[in-house]
Design a protein around this motif. Sequence first.
Motif, mmCIF file in Angstrom:
data_model
loop_
_atom_site.group_PDB
_atom_site.id
_atom_site.type_symbol
_atom_site.label_atom_id
_atom_site.label_comp_id
_atom_site.label_asym_id
_atom_site.label_seq_id
_atom_site.Cartn_x
_atom_site.Cartn_y
_atom_site.Cartn_z
ATOM 1 N N TYR A 218 0.844 -1.196 0.000
ATOM 2 C CA TYR A 218 0.000 0.000 0.000
ATOM 3 C C TYR A 218 0.873 1.237 0.000
ATOM 4 O O TYR A 218 1.783 1.366 0.819
ATOM 5 C CB TYR A 218 -0.923 0.016 1.223
ATOM 6 N N VAL A 225 -2.852 -0.001 -4.187
ATOM 7 C CA VAL A 225 -2.615 -1.248 -3.458
ATOM 8 C C VAL A 225 -1.963 -2.274 -4.375
ATOM 9 O O VAL A 225 -2.314 -2.375 -5.554
ATOM 10 C CB VAL A 225 -3.947 -1.793 -2.910
ATOM 11 N N LEU A 229 0.915 -3.903 -9.935
ATOM 12 C CA LEU A 229 -0.069 -4.982 -9.873
ATOM 13 C C LEU A 229 0.339 -6.199 -10.699
ATOM 14 O O LEU A 229 0.143 -7.338 -10.244
ATOM 15 C CB LEU A 229 -1.444 -4.463 -10.313
ATOM 16 N N ALA A 417 -7.581 -5.380 -4.837
ATOM 17 C CA ALA A 417 -6.954 -4.061 -4.882
ATOM 18 C C ALA A 417 -8.001 -2.961 -5.039
ATOM 19 O O ALA A 417 -7.928 -1.916 -4.379
ATOM 20 C CB ALA A 417 -5.940 -4.001 -6.022
ATOM 21 N N GLU A 421 -8.496 -0.198 -2.070
ATOM 22 C CA GLU A 421 -8.230 1.210 -2.361
ATOM 23 C C GLU A 421 -9.419 2.089 -1.983
ATOM 24 O O GLU A 421 -9.267 3.272 -1.672
ATOM 25 C CB GLU A 421 -7.878 1.385 -3.846
#
Length: 425
Positions: A218, A225, A229, A417, A421
């Motif tokens: 984070y 987050v 990715l 995610a 978020e």
Amino acid sequence: MPAHPSRRDLIRLLGVAATAAAGVPALSSCAGAPAPQSAAPGTFTVYWNAGHDYQAYRKVIAEFEQAHKVTVNLQKYQWPDLRTRLLADFASGTVPDLVEEPGGWVQEFALSGNARPLQDFADRDGAAMGFPADWQPVTVERNSYQGKVYGVQLHLTCNTLLYNAGMLRDAGVEVPSTWEEFLAAAKKLTKDGVYGVALNQDYTYMWPWMTQAGVTPYDPETGKVMTPLPDAIEALQFQADLVHKHKVAPVPVASTDYSGPQKLFSAKRAAMILTGPWDLDPIRKTSPDIDLGVAPPLEHKVRATQAAGVSMFVPAKASRPELSWDFIKRITALEVEQAATKETGMLMPRVSWAKLPEVQADPATKVFADALPQAEDSSQAVRLTGQFGKWEEQLKVMYQQVLIQNRPAADVLTEFARTAEGYLK
């Protein structure tokens, strides 16, 4: 009970585990709570993990009792029960003098006002006790809030590779150091009812893979987050593929017990596991014939691992913080760390501990000790949002969906995610 208990009374006190009242809900600090109370004027109450009742610590307790003419009421819990009891205590205002916590609670309770800052004590006594200079930097960061120290690390552990050296020799396999080498080794070692590796169903065991992939769980500045990715997806899918695609690991069993891989390893049904020093003693005791090897953390984009381990803090309403601080100083002394490691093999947070001759001379302990500077705390930024509980629950579900249910990591992690978020902002 008199201030100086008999040996029988002391052993009974140390052996009694208090249990939380059934059905007590998880409560937060309550304004207007009554003033702190003590069970008895000559009693010093400590909440402790049931697995950390070491002889080295009992010696400290005996010395502490004699020095302060108090009886230490050591109440031992498993972590979930300790948390339930502690939250109820925060609401009632009747709190212990000192609490051992599993990692992560210090900043949470500093944020909620339930932990006392210890900066005044650290400023006064830090130089004499080597704090924070002699503690690994990650341990100071994870126990601080808004520039003040709220907790002191007691144990510092990390996750790395344990392997059955005899199995690797028989298969002609070198000890792996990268993900690619690890997968190749696991494939060669999977045969005759033996898996190359056993993975843990506990979501915290995914963090070494994430740190090795260079993933930031984070980022408070961007609000994002699991970035980048694609790298997080790769790390998570790699673990799942060990189970479902390459079939070099059994499907983990969903439970609250994280000792499954260790038991498979001890039974010689898994050649490698990724774990911490807590599994060394059980393996040595149950399977002393295994030629146990310990290797440094694996490398992918970087060589890194996850920092773990317990800390101590003083509740904000504790009535005798000076006594609490003295207990902390005594139990974190280098000679106590040295004795606890000799007794249990536990890793410690002091930099000087890692340099001790006996630490460097032990092949297994040395590998772990040398890895500690590479250990990262993956949840600190999330803890400081006050949303760690929600984050943790969703991570458990997400990890088991991928690792156990074999759902695509890309789908599950992307959704995780997006949701995280939303509430971490």
